[in-house]
Design a protein around this motif. Structure first.
Motif, short mmCIF file in Angstrom:
data_model
loop_
_atom_site.label_atom_id
_atom_site.label_comp_id
_atom_site.label_asym_id
_atom_site.label_seq_id
_atom_site.Cartn_x
_atom_site.Cartn_y
_atom_site.Cartn_z
N UNK A 1 127.46 -14.79 61.37
CA UNK A 1 128.13 -14.52 60.09
C UNK A 1 127.72 -13.17 59.52
N UNK A 2 126.51 -12.71 59.84
CA UNK A 2 126.01 -11.44 59.30
C UNK A 2 126.26 -10.26 60.24
N UNK A 3 127.12 -10.44 61.26
CA UNK A 3 127.41 -9.40 62.25
C UNK A 3 126.15 -9.00 63.03
N UNK A 4 125.30 -9.97 63.30
CA UNK A 4 124.08 -9.78 64.07
C UNK A 4 123.14 -8.76 63.39
N UNK A 5 123.10 -8.81 62.08
CA UNK A 5 122.16 -8.02 61.29
C UNK A 5 121.12 -8.97 60.72
N UNK A 6 119.85 -8.70 60.95
CA UNK A 6 118.78 -9.58 60.48
C UNK A 6 118.80 -9.67 58.95
N UNK A 7 118.91 -10.86 58.37
CA UNK A 7 118.93 -10.99 56.92
C UNK A 7 117.63 -10.54 56.25
N UNK A 8 116.53 -10.58 56.99
CA UNK A 8 115.24 -10.25 56.39
C UNK A 8 114.95 -8.76 56.38
N UNK A 9 115.15 -8.08 57.52
CA UNK A 9 114.78 -6.66 57.61
C UNK A 9 115.97 -5.73 57.80
N UNK A 10 117.19 -6.30 57.89
CA UNK A 10 118.43 -5.52 58.05
C UNK A 10 118.53 -4.79 59.38
N UNK A 11 117.71 -5.17 60.35
CA UNK A 11 117.81 -4.57 61.68
C UNK A 11 119.12 -4.98 62.34
N UNK A 12 119.75 -4.03 63.04
CA UNK A 12 120.98 -4.31 63.76
C UNK A 12 120.62 -4.77 65.17
N UNK A 13 120.80 -6.06 65.41
CA UNK A 13 120.46 -6.63 66.71
C UNK A 13 121.64 -6.44 67.67
N UNK A 14 121.38 -6.52 68.97
CA UNK A 14 122.47 -6.37 69.95
C UNK A 14 123.59 -7.36 69.66
N UNK A 15 124.82 -6.86 69.67
CA UNK A 15 125.99 -7.68 69.31
C UNK A 15 126.86 -7.88 70.55
N UNK A 16 127.16 -9.13 70.92
CA UNK A 16 128.00 -9.38 72.08
C UNK A 16 129.37 -8.71 71.94
N UNK A 17 129.94 -8.32 73.08
CA UNK A 17 131.19 -7.56 73.06
C UNK A 17 132.31 -8.30 72.36
#
Length: 291
Positions: free
Chosen positions: A52-68
């Motif tokens: 739901x957050x587009x693979x962005x960590x809610x805690x630190x806002x890091x952009x995690x790898x997002x599936x294609x």
């Protein structure tokens, strides 16, 4: 008509509307209730919340790898994506030791046949050709299949006069396919040369990391080069450069911010803003293509 009957009719209408909304809701993912740890801050995240957050960590806002496919769903108009060459796989052309097992593992882990998903779709109603690389498949490495799918897409975009978008992430050319993988650098560059000659718009989005032969070919040939915040962008990675020159490197010298300061990219765009940014550039260019 009695007041009691009207109230009952209203309640039935409310229930019917709620039922229809539930039926339209996408089926839950198999691992929605699974938790993962953010690789940067260690915070535990529910997979459903991460999606739901587009693979962005809610805690630190890091952009995690997002599936294609998740990226494509977030960017494109609902129901507009039409995939091309789905299921195309490598046949281990060099009979490289252990490569067949690595391919099988990558396919099982990612659910993909290779490292890139290609097809056509729409953003704000504008038709386009789009490719999205996936780092879950052997770190997004480019082999023969990846090159073939990209060339096919670029040629389709040229023929139909469609704008082209590629979301890139890669560790480079796939060493298990040797010179055959390196040939894809020239093939994609040649296809893009014909695309540019047709006066069409090519936009690349560099995500973390984009390096090696991918960065040295189609990822650096766009009319418009965007990047996600903190993306590592370069040919050789910092560890390789450090080992080669024997010196410490400036902090973040290959990061998106440094690349923007040095004019290598045009803009840094947050993941949640990317769809709107792409729509703006597509409309500004005015090349909406043919169906």
């Amino acid at each position: 008509m009695s007041e009691a009957f009207l109230k009952r009719k209203h309640r039935l209408k409310v229930f019917q509307t709620a039922r229809e909304r539930l039926l339209r809701r996408p089926a839950p993912q198999r691992d929605d209730l699974r938790n993962i740890n953010c690789p940067l801050c260690g915070d535990r995240i529910l997979m459903a919340d991460l999606r739901a957050s587009l693979y962005i960590c809610p805690a630190c806002q890091a952009m995690l790898p997002m599936p294609a496919h998740a990226r494509l769903e977030a960017l494109l108009d609902p129901g507009s994506f039409r995939e091309r060459q789905e299921g195309l796989t490598s046949d281990d052309p060099l009979d490289f030791p252990g490569y067949a097992e690595k391919l099988s593992h990558a396919q099982a882990r990612s659910g993909l046949s290779d490292s890139v998903v290609t097809g056509t779709g729409r953003i704000d109603g504008i038709p386009l050709a789009i490719a999205c690389m996936d780092s879950r498949f052997m770190m997004g490495s480019m082999g023969v299949v990846c090159g073939e799918k990209l060339v096919d897409l670029i040629e389709l975009a040229t023929k139909r006069k469609l704008p082209l978008i590629i979301i890139a992430t890669s560790g480079g050319a796939r060493m298990q396919e040797g010179i055959l993988s390196l040939m894809q650098m020239a093939r994609t560059a040649q296809a893009l040369n014909r695309f540019h000659a047709a006066g069409l718009l090519y936009t690349v989005v560099l995500t973390h990391p984009t390096t090696g032969g991918v960065m040295a070919s189609f990822a650096s040939l766009a009319d418009l080069t965007l990047a996600e915040p903190d993306a590592l962008i370069g040919f050789a990675g910092p560890r390789v450069i450090r080992q080669t020159v024997g010196e410490d490197l400036p902090e973040g010298f290959q990061g998106a911010a440094a690349q923007l300061d040095n004019g290598f990219i045009d803009a840094i765009v947050k993941r949640e803003d990317l769809r709107d940014e792409l729509a703006f550039y597509l409309k500004a260019h005015g090349k909406e293509g043919q169906r």
